[in-house]
Structure formats: C-alpha cells, structure tokens
Design a protein around this motif. Structure first.
Motif, short mmCIF file in Angstrom:
data_model
loop_
_atom_site.label_atom_id
_atom_site.label_comp_id
_atom_site.label_asym_id
_atom_site.label_seq_id
_atom_site.Cartn_x
_atom_site.Cartn_y
_atom_site.Cartn_z
N ASP A 71 0.83 -1.20 0.00
CA ASP A 71 0.00 0.00 0.00
C ASP A 71 0.87 1.25 0.00
N CYS A 72 1.84 1.29 0.88
CA CYS A 72 2.67 2.49 1.05
C CYS A 72 3.52 2.80 -0.17
N PHE A 73 3.92 1.77 -0.90
CA PHE A 73 4.91 1.95 -1.95
C PHE A 73 4.35 2.45 -3.28
N VAL A 74 3.04 2.53 -3.41
CA VAL A 74 2.46 2.91 -4.69
C VAL A 74 2.29 4.42 -4.77
N SER A 102 -5.17 2.59 -0.49
CA SER A 102 -5.61 2.42 -1.88
C SER A 102 -5.61 0.96 -2.30
N ILE A 103 -4.73 0.15 -1.71
CA ILE A 103 -4.67 -1.27 -2.07
C ILE A 103 -5.95 -2.00 -1.70
N LEU A 104 -6.73 -1.45 -0.79
CA LEU A 104 -7.95 -2.11 -0.31
C LEU A 104 -9.15 -1.89 -1.23
N GLU A 114 -5.53 -1.72 -7.47
CA GLU A 114 -4.23 -2.33 -7.28
C GLU A 114 -4.28 -3.83 -7.01
N LYS A 115 -5.46 -4.34 -6.67
CA LYS A 115 -5.55 -5.75 -6.28
C LYS A 115 -5.16 -6.68 -7.43
N ALA A 184 0.76 0.41 -9.39
CA ALA A 184 1.18 -0.71 -8.55
C ALA A 184 2.17 -1.59 -9.30
N ASN A 185 1.96 -1.75 -10.60
CA ASN A 185 2.87 -2.58 -11.40
C ASN A 185 4.25 -1.96 -11.53
#
Length: 344
Positions: A71-74, A102-104, A114-115, A184-185
């Motif tokens: 989550d933090c790295f995007v 945001s990952i959620l 991002e999932k 995310a990618n």
C-alpha cells in the motif's frame, strides 16, 4: 480575439480545478495519540482482531505486513487531473499516494485498482481481516478511523504477535479515493530485482539503503510462490546446493506456479533475524533477497543483523515508521472510508 478568449477560459478552468483539488485535503499531521479521545479503544480492537487472525493462521501476520508495504509503496500520478486538462499536469506536480489504503479498493467503472496488479494478484491476501477490523472499529467509533490507519496498526500487531518488536504507530492518515493498477505494477520492486534497482526504488521513497535492508527482513516470516523463486533455485550459482535441492522438491521446473514455500524454513512464522543468517549461508529464497548479500554494499549490514537481532529490530522499527509516513501529497482528495473496499 477568439484565440485569446479560448486561452483565458482554458486558464480559468485550470485555476478552478486546482482550487478544488487544493481544498480536497489538509496537511496530515500524524501522532500516536490521534484517536485518543475520538476512538480510545482503537488499539485494543485492532490487537484483539489480529490475535484471532494470527491464532487461526500464523501466516496472516506476514500477509498483513506485506499488504501494508504494498500500500505504502504505490505512487499515483495525477491522472485524474490529466483527464480533465492535460495542461494542469504541468502546473500541479504528480500526486504521491503513499500509505492511504488504496490497495484495499475494489475495481470500479472509473478506475482499475491495485488488487489485480502483478505484484498483488493472487498474492496479497488478508483483505477479509481488515474488513473484520473495520466493522468492529465502526461499531465503536463510526466514521472516525481510516482504513489506512487500521492497516498500519494491524501490520505492527502482526509482527509483534509473531515474536517481533512493537512500536508506537503515528496515526491520522486518510484514505485515498482512487487507485491505479498501472502504478502498482511500476512502483513495487520485483523478486528478480538487482541490488542497484532495490536501492533506487527505495530511494525514490526517501528510504535509505539501510532502511531497505532492514525492511527486507520482513521476509523472515511469510511465503513466496514457486513462480517467483523457480529461476533462482534452478539456474543461479550463488546458492547453497542443499538448499536449492530442497526447494526444487516443492517447485517443479514447470507448473504449480502458485505453490508456496517459506522464506525461512527453520522459523517460518517467527519474526527473528534468521533471514539474514540465511543470506550469509546463501539461502535467500528470492533473487532479490540474495542480492543483499552478494559482494555488494549491504554485505556488512546483513552480517551485523545476522549476529545482532536487537539491532535489526531497532532498524526495522525505524524504517517502518519512516515508510508509514509516506503521505498523499497536498491536494490529493482523501476521506475516511466507511467501507475499506469502496469510496463513500
């Protein structure tokens, strides 16, 4: 005259959008006591729920920690701005998302989240644990605590419940109203990353090489899928022969891509410094793991952590707090979501 009128209207629209975005958030000041009066039972609720989840499946501690990292790295460029007016991209710097939950978010008609990104698809897990915690938190203090803060606390508690350190988590994050599979990618380091790539990617988040090496110690718990370490155990030479042979048994040359193997077989669900001891013995599971101890700049630090678990814990905590401070940039629309999977 018509050209001047169109130009004036263009600039007026740009200014209007900028004004809206600038008012979307205020600067986020994080503090461990942020919810001390508005949600005093928060830490107890999160800790109790994580204890249940880890007791049911110890691996969940590692899964939630990984989710927090991902989550933090995007970082998200301000694509929503560009879709309104390409010109604004040159006026408003790209937005930094950071630790914003945001990952959620599930996919919506307006964005692909991002999932489903390569580093996350069928790999990041534990969403239902965060859902459970959020439900319990909402029952205690409605519309008060962000999903991002819940995830940060859950990651800390997962580490501690598996024998790792604990720390005061700065709180006060807000939740993103968008997500991007593409970002995310591109923002998350991969299992085949070189040391230089790892240092650069962490450096882009204002995290030092020491932070990177300490945070990599999260691989002292958890598992990796066969598809991510197959090449290492079959083709690389800087690997203990016995270790490689053992890992091949659970990872054939083809097929069974999603079969998992512990990063650390001896203490797979214990947060300790065995990860670094394994690296010194050339038993890093991923290529990116062994890159930390392969004749490069991090060798001395890996050796120190392998012999000094207390120093690893101290540096890991410092790096986790530092990473957890990655915030959405000013002007990024945020909120406190009532449901972690969708915007309000």
């Amino acid at each position: 005259m018509a050209a001047i009128t169109r130009s004036t209207a263009f600039l007026a629209l740009a200014a209007a959008v900028l004004a809206v975005l600038a008012g979307g958030t205020t600067a986020q000041q994080l503090s461990p006591t942020f919810y001390s009066t508005t949600c005093p039972k928060l830490s107890t609720i999160v800790r109790s729920a994580m204890a249940v989840a880890v007791r049911k499946e110890k691996r969940m501690g590692a899964s939630i920690l990984r989710m927090f990292f991902h989550d933090c790295f995007v970082n998200l460029a301000s694509s929503y701005v560009c879709s309104v007016l390409t010109f604004i991209y040159h006026v408003l710097p790209p937005g930094r998302q950071g630790c914003d939950g945001s990952i959620l978010l599930d996919d919506t008609p307006s964005f692909t989240g991002e999932k489903g990104a390569g580093p996350n698809f069928m790999s990041v897990r534990g969403y239902e644990v965060i859902d459970t915690i959020k439900t319990q938190v909402e029952a205690s203090c409605n519309a008060t605590v962000s999903c991002a803060d819940i995830l940060a606390l859950a990651a800390r508690d997962g580490v501690n419940l598996l024998g790792g350190p604990t720390w005061s988590v700065p709180l006060g994050r807000k939740d993103s109203r968008t997500a991007s599979q593409g970002d995310a990618n591109t923002n998350l380091p991969g299992p085949g990353s070189s040391l230089a790539t790892l240092i650069t990617m962490f450096g882009n988040k204002n995290l030092t090489a020491r932070d990177m090496t300490a945070l990599s110690g999260a691989h002292t718990i958890g598992r990796a899928q066969c598809q991510f370490f197959r090449s290492r155990v079959y083709t690389e030479r800087n690997i203990n022969a016995t270790f490689a042979k053992q890992r091949r048994r659970g990872c054939p040359k083809s097929g069974n891509d999603t079969l998992v193997s512990p990063f650390d077989v001896q203490t797979a669900d214990v947060f300790d410094n065995a990860y670094y001891q394994n690296l010194v013995a050339q038993e890093g599971l991923l290529h990116s793991d062994q890159e930390l101890f392969n004749g490069g700049s991090q060798d001395a630090l890996v050796k120190m952590y392998s012999n000094n678990g207390a120093q690893f814990f101290a540096d890991f905590v410092a790096a986790m707090v530092k990473m957890g401070n990655l915030m959405p940039s000013s002007g990024t629309p945020t909120e406190v979501r009532l449901n972690c999977r969708k915007v309000n």
